[in-house]
Design a protein around this motif. Structure first.
Motif, mmCIF file in Angstrom:
data_model
loop_
_atom_site.group_PDB
_atom_site.id
_atom_site.type_symbol
_atom_site.label_atom_id
_atom_site.label_comp_id
_atom_site.label_asym_id
_atom_site.label_seq_id
_atom_site.Cartn_x
_atom_site.Cartn_y
_atom_site.Cartn_z
ATOM 1 N N THR A 145 -69.346 118.387 46.491
ATOM 2 C CA THR A 145 -69.763 117.611 45.330
ATOM 3 C C THR A 145 -69.238 116.183 45.479
ATOM 4 O O THR A 145 -68.519 115.866 46.438
ATOM 5 C CB THR A 145 -69.222 118.210 44.024
ATOM 6 N N ASN A 146 -69.549 115.336 44.507
ATOM 7 C CA ASN A 146 -69.090 113.937 44.578
ATOM 8 C C ASN A 146 -67.623 113.775 44.205
ATOM 9 O O ASN A 146 -67.151 112.645 44.074
ATOM 10 C CB ASN A 146 -69.971 113.040 43.705
ATOM 11 N N LEU A 206 -69.965 101.723 58.485
ATOM 12 C CA LEU A 206 -69.764 103.090 58.003
ATOM 13 C C LEU A 206 -68.950 103.076 56.718
ATOM 14 O O LEU A 206 -67.858 102.499 56.658
ATOM 15 C CB LEU A 206 -69.030 103.918 59.068
ATOM 16 N N SER A 207 -69.470 103.713 55.685
ATOM 17 C CA SER A 207 -68.786 103.776 54.399
ATOM 18 C C SER A 207 -67.753 104.897 54.449
ATOM 19 O O SER A 207 -68.005 106.022 54.007
ATOM 20 C CB SER A 207 -69.796 104.010 53.269
ATOM 21 N N ALA A 208 -66.606 104.575 55.019
ATOM 22 C CA ALA A 208 -65.556 105.573 55.215
ATOM 23 C C ALA A 208 -64.209 104.938 54.926
ATOM 24 O O ALA A 208 -64.069 103.711 54.886
ATOM 25 C CB ALA A 208 -65.591 106.111 56.648
ATOM 26 N N ARG A 209 -63.212 105.791 54.732
ATOM 27 C CA ARG A 209 -61.846 105.342 54.451
ATOM 28 C C ARG A 209 -60.965 105.657 55.657
ATOM 29 O O ARG A 209 -60.980 106.790 56.170
ATOM 30 C CB ARG A 209 -61.300 106.055 53.217
ATOM 31 N N ALA A 220 -68.321 111.924 64.477
ATOM 32 C CA ALA A 220 -68.124 111.831 63.026
ATOM 33 C C ALA A 220 -69.194 110.947 62.391
ATOM 34 O O ALA A 220 -69.801 111.316 61.383
ATOM 35 C CB ALA A 220 -66.728 111.279 62.730
ATOM 36 N N ARG A 221 -69.412 109.777 62.969
ATOM 37 C CA ARG A 221 -70.422 108.850 62.434
ATOM 38 C C ARG A 221 -71.798 109.512 62.380
ATOM 39 O O ARG A 221 -72.482 109.456 61.342
ATOM 40 C CB ARG A 221 -70.476 107.610 63.324
ATOM 41 N N ASP A 222 -72.192 110.161 63.465
ATOM 42 C CA ASP A 222 -73.531 110.759 63.523
ATOM 43 C C ASP A 222 -73.645 111.961 62.591
ATOM 44 O O ASP A 222 -74.695 112.173 61.973
ATOM 45 C CB ASP A 222 -73.861 111.158 64.959
ATOM 46 N N PHE A 223 -72.567 112.745 62.459
ATOM 47 C CA PHE A 223 -72.577 113.902 61.554
ATOM 48 C C PHE A 223 -72.773 113.436 60.117
ATOM 49 O O PHE A 223 -73.589 113.986 59.372
ATOM 50 C CB PHE A 223 -71.263 114.673 61.694
ATOM 51 N N VAL A 224 -72.026 112.420 59.731
ATOM 52 C CA VAL A 224 -72.107 111.903 58.358
ATOM 53 C C VAL A 224 -73.504 111.379 58.063
ATOM 54 O O VAL A 224 -74.098 111.679 57.011
ATOM 55 C CB VAL A 224 -71.043 110.799 58.149
ATOM 56 N N ARG A 225 -74.055 110.644 58.977
ATOM 57 C CA ARG A 225 -75.354 110.020 58.721
ATOM 58 C C ARG A 225 -76.509 111.004 58.857
ATOM 59 O O ARG A 225 -77.478 110.933 58.102
ATOM 60 C CB ARG A 225 -75.518 108.811 59.633
ATOM 61 N N GLU A 226 -76.410 111.915 59.800
ATOM 62 C CA GLU A 226 -77.474 112.913 59.970
ATOM 63 C C GLU A 226 -77.645 113.749 58.709
ATOM 64 O O GLU A 226 -78.768 114.115 58.343
ATOM 65 C CB GLU A 226 -77.146 113.819 61.161
ATOM 66 N N HIS A 227 -76.541 114.030 58.028
ATOM 67 C CA HIS A 227 -76.594 114.887 56.843
ATOM 68 C C HIS A 227 -76.537 114.090 55.537
ATOM 69 O O HIS A 227 -76.422 114.695 54.462
ATOM 70 C CB HIS A 227 -75.459 115.910 56.906
ATOM 71 N N LEU A 252 -74.278 112.136 54.124
ATOM 72 C CA LEU A 252 -73.089 112.498 53.359
ATOM 73 C C LEU A 252 -72.414 111.322 52.667
ATOM 74 O O LEU A 252 -71.651 111.528 51.716
ATOM 75 C CB LEU A 252 -72.083 113.198 54.279
ATOM 76 N N GLU A 253 -72.645 110.100 53.108
ATOM 77 C CA GLU A 253 -71.950 108.951 52.513
ATOM 78 C C GLU A 253 -72.125 108.880 50.996
ATOM 79 O O GLU A 253 -71.146 108.689 50.271
ATOM 80 C CB GLU A 253 -72.406 107.659 53.185
ATOM 81 N N PRO A 254 -73.341 109.063 50.451
ATOM 82 C CA PRO A 254 -73.472 109.009 48.992
ATOM 83 C C PRO A 254 -73.196 110.338 48.285
ATOM 84 O O PRO A 254 -73.110 110.372 47.067
ATOM 85 C CB PRO A 254 -74.947 108.611 48.799
ATOM 86 N N ARG A 255 -73.010 111.415 49.050
ATOM 87 C CA ARG A 255 -72.902 112.746 48.448
ATOM 88 C C ARG A 255 -71.483 113.178 48.152
ATOM 89 O O ARG A 255 -71.256 114.055 47.312
ATOM 90 C CB ARG A 255 -73.559 113.800 49.365
ATOM 91 N N VAL A 256 -70.514 112.598 48.878
ATOM 92 C CA VAL A 256 -69.117 112.998 48.688
ATOM 93 C C VAL A 256 -68.313 111.810 48.187
ATOM 94 O O VAL A 256 -68.735 110.663 48.291
ATOM 95 C CB VAL A 256 -68.501 113.545 49.995
ATOM 96 N N LYS A 257 -67.142 112.122 47.644
ATOM 97 C CA LYS A 257 -66.279 111.060 47.125
ATOM 98 C C LYS A 257 -65.802 110.150 48.243
ATOM 99 O O LYS A 257 -65.774 108.919 48.092
ATOM 100 C CB LYS A 257 -65.080 111.686 46.404
#
Length: 225
Positions: A137-138, A205-208, A155-162, A164-169
């Motif tokens: 969830t978010n 990449l929108s990551a921390r 990691a970058r490709d997994f996040v973008r393929e699915h 996930l950037e807007p779907r998780v906190k």
């Protein structure tokens, strides 16, 4: 359930970094990541009832945040899910740190899940249970421990393929620490965090960036912190 330790410290990683937290560390793990910093959890542990765990958590209060971790806590799903529900009912903010190799559908919705997706450099790539993406969830976070460029691109490709950037906190990228690390410096990391920051910025990449601050506050090999 079987426990390794219960202690109070500050959060060392995730979006909750730096906040006081009570850690409930369960015994047992079915993965063997090359960079693992908690191999002492693989076996053993002290058998404790739910009431005993709650009593120890309450003794360590007034801290109102609890992280359930391991090892892999979801190996004891039958015991740990009721424990998390009870902690929530008692007014605690509950975090769950898990590898994502076990099903997460039974985790109470109010629990903040911090889910590790194993990169190739971990030696356990491909163990993430893809159905767990539907349980996110978010308010949840995905963590990738990075050893090199191959891990970063995974990691970058997994996040973008699915998507996930807007779907998780948060998407968390954390440089791996060497298992023989000593001294509270970034030189103990397997890759320079500045390089990881460069890659994140280049790709937008929108990551921390996660630096495991407990390994800078205390010696990296210190337990119970």
């Amino acid at each position: 359930m079987f426990l390794i330790e219960i202690y109070k410290s500050v959060q060392g990683e995730s979006s909750w970094t730096g906040l006081p937290c009570i850690f409930v560390r369960l015994a047992g793990c079915n993965l063997r990541c090359t960079w693992c910093d908690s191999t002492y959890t693989f076996s053993g542990g002290k058998r404790m009832s739910e009431d005993e765990v709650m009593a120890e958590v309450e003794r360590l209060s007034p801290c109102k945040m609890v992280e359930v971790t391991g090892g892999e806590p979801m190996l004891q799903e039958r015991e740990v899910v009721p424990l998390m529900r009870r902690l929530l009912e008692s007014g605690y903010t509950v975090l769950l740190e898990t590898s994502g190799e076990r099903p997460l559908g039974a985790v109470p919705a109010e629990v903040h899940k911090i889910v590790d997706v194993k990169c190739p450099g971990s030696g356990e790539g491909g163990t993430f249970r893809m159905e767990n993406l539907q349980a996110l969830t978010n308010q949840d976070e995905l963590k990738f421990v990075i050893r090199d460029r191959v891990d970063y691109e995974f990691a970058r490709d997994f996040v973008r393929e699915h998507g996930l950037e807007p779907r998780v906190k948060e998407v968390l990228l954390s440089p791996a620490f060497r298992t023989d690390s000593h001294g509270r410096t970034a030189e103990n990391m397997e890759m320079d965090p500045r390089l990881l920051v460069d890659w994140m910025l280049e790709d937008g990449l929108s990551a921390r960036l996660g630096l495991q601050i407990h390994k800078f506050v205390w010696e990296p090999q210190t337990k119970g912190v």
